[in-house]
Design a protein around this motif. Structure first.
Motif, mmCIF file in Angstrom:
data_model
loop_
_atom_site.group_PDB
_atom_site.id
_atom_site.type_symbol
_atom_site.label_atom_id
_atom_site.label_comp_id
_atom_site.label_asym_id
_atom_site.label_seq_id
_atom_site.Cartn_x
_atom_site.Cartn_y
_atom_site.Cartn_z
ATOM 1 N N MET B 101 0.843 -1.212 0.000
ATOM 2 C CA MET B 101 0.000 0.000 0.000
ATOM 3 C C MET B 101 0.868 1.248 0.000
ATOM 4 O O MET B 101 1.984 1.224 0.525
ATOM 5 C CB MET B 101 -0.880 0.023 1.255
ATOM 6 N N THR B 102 0.314 2.328 -0.525
ATOM 7 C CA THR B 102 1.036 3.601 -0.494
ATOM 8 C C THR B 102 1.018 4.143 0.938
ATOM 9 O O THR B 102 0.284 3.633 1.790
ATOM 10 C CB THR B 102 0.367 4.645 -1.412
ATOM 11 N N VAL B 103 1.800 5.193 1.137
ATOM 12 C CA VAL B 103 1.836 5.838 2.457
ATOM 13 C C VAL B 103 0.426 6.301 2.860
ATOM 14 O O VAL B 103 -0.024 6.070 3.984
ATOM 15 C CB VAL B 103 2.821 7.032 2.422
ATOM 16 N N GLY B 104 -0.269 6.898 1.919
ATOM 17 C CA GLY B 104 -1.627 7.388 2.192
ATOM 18 C C GLY B 104 -2.559 6.254 2.589
ATOM 19 O O GLY B 104 -3.344 6.379 3.539
ATOM 20 N N GLU B 105 -2.472 5.129 1.863
ATOM 21 C CA GLU B 105 -3.334 3.980 2.173
ATOM 22 C C GLU B 105 -2.972 3.375 3.529
ATOM 23 O O GLU B 105 -3.834 2.901 4.255
ATOM 24 C CB GLU B 105 -3.208 2.916 1.074
ATOM 25 N N ASN B 106 -1.668 3.399 3.839
ATOM 26 C CA ASN B 106 -1.230 2.906 5.143
ATOM 27 C C ASN B 106 -1.831 3.733 6.268
ATOM 28 O O ASN B 106 -2.368 3.189 7.230
ATOM 29 C CB ASN B 106 0.301 2.971 5.238
ATOM 30 N N VAL B 107 -1.726 5.047 6.114
ATOM 31 C CA VAL B 107 -2.198 5.940 7.183
ATOM 32 C C VAL B 107 -3.725 5.845 7.339
ATOM 33 O O VAL B 107 -4.252 5.824 8.450
ATOM 34 C CB VAL B 107 -1.747 7.393 6.915
ATOM 35 N N GLY B 108 -4.401 5.731 6.223
ATOM 36 C CA GLY B 108 -5.874 5.672 6.281
ATOM 37 C C GLY B 108 -6.428 4.268 6.445
ATOM 38 O O GLY B 108 -7.642 4.060 6.373
ATOM 39 N N TYR B 109 -5.544 3.301 6.706
ATOM 40 C CA TYR B 109 -5.952 1.894 6.695
ATOM 41 C C TYR B 109 -7.162 1.611 7.596
ATOM 42 O O TYR B 109 -8.163 1.046 7.166
ATOM 43 C CB TYR B 109 -4.770 1.002 7.123
ATOM 44 N N ARG B 110 -7.060 2.039 8.850
ATOM 45 C CA ARG B 110 -8.148 1.707 9.791
ATOM 46 C C ARG B 110 -9.448 2.395 9.375
ATOM 47 O O ARG B 110 -10.529 1.806 9.468
ATOM 48 C CB ARG B 110 -7.772 2.109 11.218
ATOM 49 N N LEU B 111 -9.324 3.622 8.885
ATOM 50 C CA LEU B 111 -10.530 4.362 8.498
ATOM 51 C C LEU B 111 -11.182 3.712 7.268
ATOM 52 O O LEU B 111 -12.405 3.609 7.185
ATOM 53 C CB LEU B 111 -10.170 5.826 8.200
ATOM 54 N N PHE B 112 -10.355 3.257 6.326
ATOM 55 C CA PHE B 112 -10.907 2.551 5.161
ATOM 56 C C PHE B 112 -11.569 1.243 5.609
ATOM 57 O O PHE B 112 -12.622 0.863 5.108
ATOM 58 C CB PHE B 112 -9.795 2.236 4.141
ATOM 59 N N GLU B 113 -10.926 0.543 6.555
ATOM 60 C CA GLU B 113 -11.456 -0.730 7.042
ATOM 61 C C GLU B 113 -12.821 -0.532 7.701
ATOM 62 O O GLU B 113 -13.731 -1.320 7.497
ATOM 63 C CB GLU B 113 -10.501 -1.340 8.080
ATOM 64 N N GLU B 114 -12.914 0.529 8.506
ATOM 65 C CA GLU B 114 -14.169 0.765 9.217
ATOM 66 C C GLU B 114 -15.277 1.183 8.259
ATOM 67 O O GLU B 114 -16.435 0.859 8.487
ATOM 68 C CB GLU B 114 -13.969 1.838 10.300
ATOM 69 N N GLY B 115 -14.887 1.876 7.186
ATOM 70 C CA GLY B 115 -15.843 2.235 6.143
ATOM 71 C C GLY B 115 -16.939 3.185 6.588
ATOM 72 O O GLY B 115 -18.012 3.227 5.988
ATOM 73 N N ARG B 116 -16.687 3.940 7.642
ATOM 74 C CA ARG B 116 -17.738 4.838 8.141
ATOM 75 C C ARG B 116 -17.676 6.224 7.525
ATOM 76 O O ARG B 116 -18.663 6.933 7.476
ATOM 77 C CB ARG B 116 -17.630 4.970 9.671
ATOM 78 N N LEU B 117 -16.479 6.602 7.050
ATOM 79 C CA LEU B 117 -16.296 7.953 6.518
ATOM 80 C C LEU B 117 -16.179 7.921 4.998
ATOM 81 O O LEU B 117 -15.663 6.951 4.433
ATOM 82 C CB LEU B 117 -15.015 8.574 7.102
#
Lengths: 256, 253
Positions: B101-117
């Protein structure tokens, strides 16, 4: 009480066997649960499936050619070369197509899965995923299982088709027409044989994936451990494919 | 009648952990209270990282109890305490960034996983966290393209993205040059000012003294000291003195 080396090895074997089946069950029932990780599935299908097309194509082509060649030599004294198509078809579709394509995939894909997951373990990426709240079986194992369950039967069918083509290339040299080559299929193959030719790669695909994932997720010892795990996964999955092939063949014999 | 107050701390009680016939921790106690930053000290191989993994439920002890905000996590399936664990983030020693994953995807990983935002909101949060640690230009790079210090800063940004109460640091300054160490220490202080409670494991004393108020020292699988910086420096126990001021007698121990 001290355990002997044999006892310890037996305990380790049964613990690993249990581990593979438990992981297999957990990964399988997560196929029907959310989140589905479609992107990971697509990436794995591309890597495991499309990436194996060339190796399976070459395996099928040369195996079909050599099978036909050997059959033609044996059949020629009996003036029975017209049966070569059926003999190649039954051998390839029931046995060699699924087994050889699975062995190729076990070598190519099994080692890759183990090395990838093993590296993630030793670099603490799997721990990082767990801390972030990810179910690692759902994220790392299930997409690979789904991809292999879909890709392996397709690869076996492709291997079968290419091997029949390879067989015809040899048969043509002995003056056998395409119609004669194809018509002999029905004399040797029954509907259940096609089912066998699809069930086997499905089972082998699942087996290879689970052994590779289990070995990868239980890797330890740094880079050397990853290399050893990849080698172990290939050896165990290759031998398992041959063993399970025997038992599946026995089961299908009962249903004939 | 008022409802009982929810305990706001992470606790370990009488934890024993063994692996491969080797005892790592014996009857180990630890208390991490909100707002009190702590460092666990000890020589390499003393079991410091093991403590972090136990507190996160990544491994289970043979005996003893671990509580996150009053809820016990020992002896329970991982799915039971995932919610509790979301209050904690960790910066692993090597960063443990996801290679694919890119740096951005790494940092946003948990937020993407939760899928709430929505994705745009996640991207804004990711940029904000990367800006906080000073590596925003690396947003689209892959971890393999980063230096060791940048990896650790991205790992800190990833830890921050989910707004945890506690942040664990596993040897955050190991292998960094003095400027890299200074950057990490400054970041930790800014996090503490922002209300995050940090728990660090290290054998780097200057970093420990610069970022923590409480100290625990592990010696031979046991807690040898628990107290403040002044208490640690004044402690007369031989193991503690040896750790703070090694002598020739410590060679190859």
């Amino acid at each position: 009480m001290r355990l002997s080396r044999i006892d310890r090895a037996a305990l380790r074997f049964f613990a690993d066997l249990q581990g593979v089946f438990l992981l297999g069950w957990q990964a399988f029932h997560r196929i029907f649960q959310r989140p589905r990780y479609y992107r990971d599935f697509a990436i794995q299908f591309d890597k495991l499936g499309f990436g194996s097309i060339t190796i399976c194509f070459l395996t099928g082509l040369f195996t079909g050619m050599v099978m036909a060649l050997q059959f033609l030599i044996q059949l020629k004294p009996f003036a029975a070369t017209s049966y070569v198509g059926g003999m190649v078809a039954v051998t390839m579709i029931k046995e060699l197509g699924p087994v050889l394509s699975s062995l190729m995939v076990a070598g190519r894909v099994g080692s890759a899965i183990t090395a990838e997951l093993g590296t993630m373990i030793v670099t603490e990426q799997v721990d990082a995923m767990r801390v972030e709240g990810t179910d690692i079986i759902q994220r790392l194992v299930t997409p690979r299982l789904k991809a292999m369950l879909l890709a392996m039967p397709l690869l076996a069918v492709m291997t079968d088709a290419v091997s029949l083509l390879g067989g015809y290339l040899m048969a043509a040299g002995y003056g056998i027409s395409p119609t004669l080559y194809l018509s002999s299929f029905t004399q040797f193959l029954f509907p259940l044989d096609y089912v066998e030719g699809l069930v086997k790669p499905l089972a082998f695909g699942g087996l290879i994936t689970m052994i590779a994932c289990y070995t990868g997720l239980n890797t330890g010892g740094g880079a050397e451990g990853v290399g050893a795990a990849a080698k172990r996964a290939v050896v165990i999955s290759s031998v398992s494919v041959l063993m399970v092939d025997f038992f599946l063949a026995k089961i299908f014999v009962v249903f004939r | 009648m008022t409802a009982p107050a929810v305990e706001s701390c992470i606790r370990m009680e009488q934890v024993c952990y063994r692996v491969g016939g080797r005892t790592i921790l014996t009857d180990f106690d630890l208390l991490l209270e909100r707002g009190v930053n702590r460092t666990i000290l000890g020589v390499s191989g003393a079991g410091k990282t093991t403590i972090l993994k136990l507190l996160l439920g990544l491994i289970q002890p043979q005996s003893g109890h671990i509580f996150i905000n009053g809820q016990e996590i020992t002896g329970r399936p991982e799915s039971d305490y995932r919610e509790q664990r979301k209050k904690i983030a960790i910066v692993f020693q090597g960063g443990a960034l996801f290679d694919s994953m890119t740096v951005g995807e790494n940092v946003g990983y948990r937020l993407f996983e939760e899928g709430r935002l929505p994705e745009a909101e996640i991207e804004a949060i990711v940029r904000e966290k990367l800006r906080f640690v000073g590596v925003e230009p690396a947003l689209d790079l892959y971890p393999a393209e980063l230096s060791g210090g940048m990896k650790k800063r991205v790992a800190i940004a990833r830890a921050l993205a989910a707004d945890p109460d506690y942040i664990f640091f596993d040897e955050p300054t190991t292998g960094l040059d003095p400027i890299g160490v200074y950057n990490i220490v400054s970041l930790m202080r800014r996090l503490q000012e922002a209300g995050k409670t940090t728990l660090m494991v290290t054998h780097d004393l200057p970093t420990a003294f610069a970022t923590s108020q409480r100290f625990s020292l592990i010696v031979a699988s046991r807690l040898a000291f628990d107290g403040t910086e002044e208490g640690l420096k004044a402690c007369a126990l031989p193991h503690v003195r040896e750790f703070l001021q090694p002598t020739d007698a410590s060679l190859f121990v």
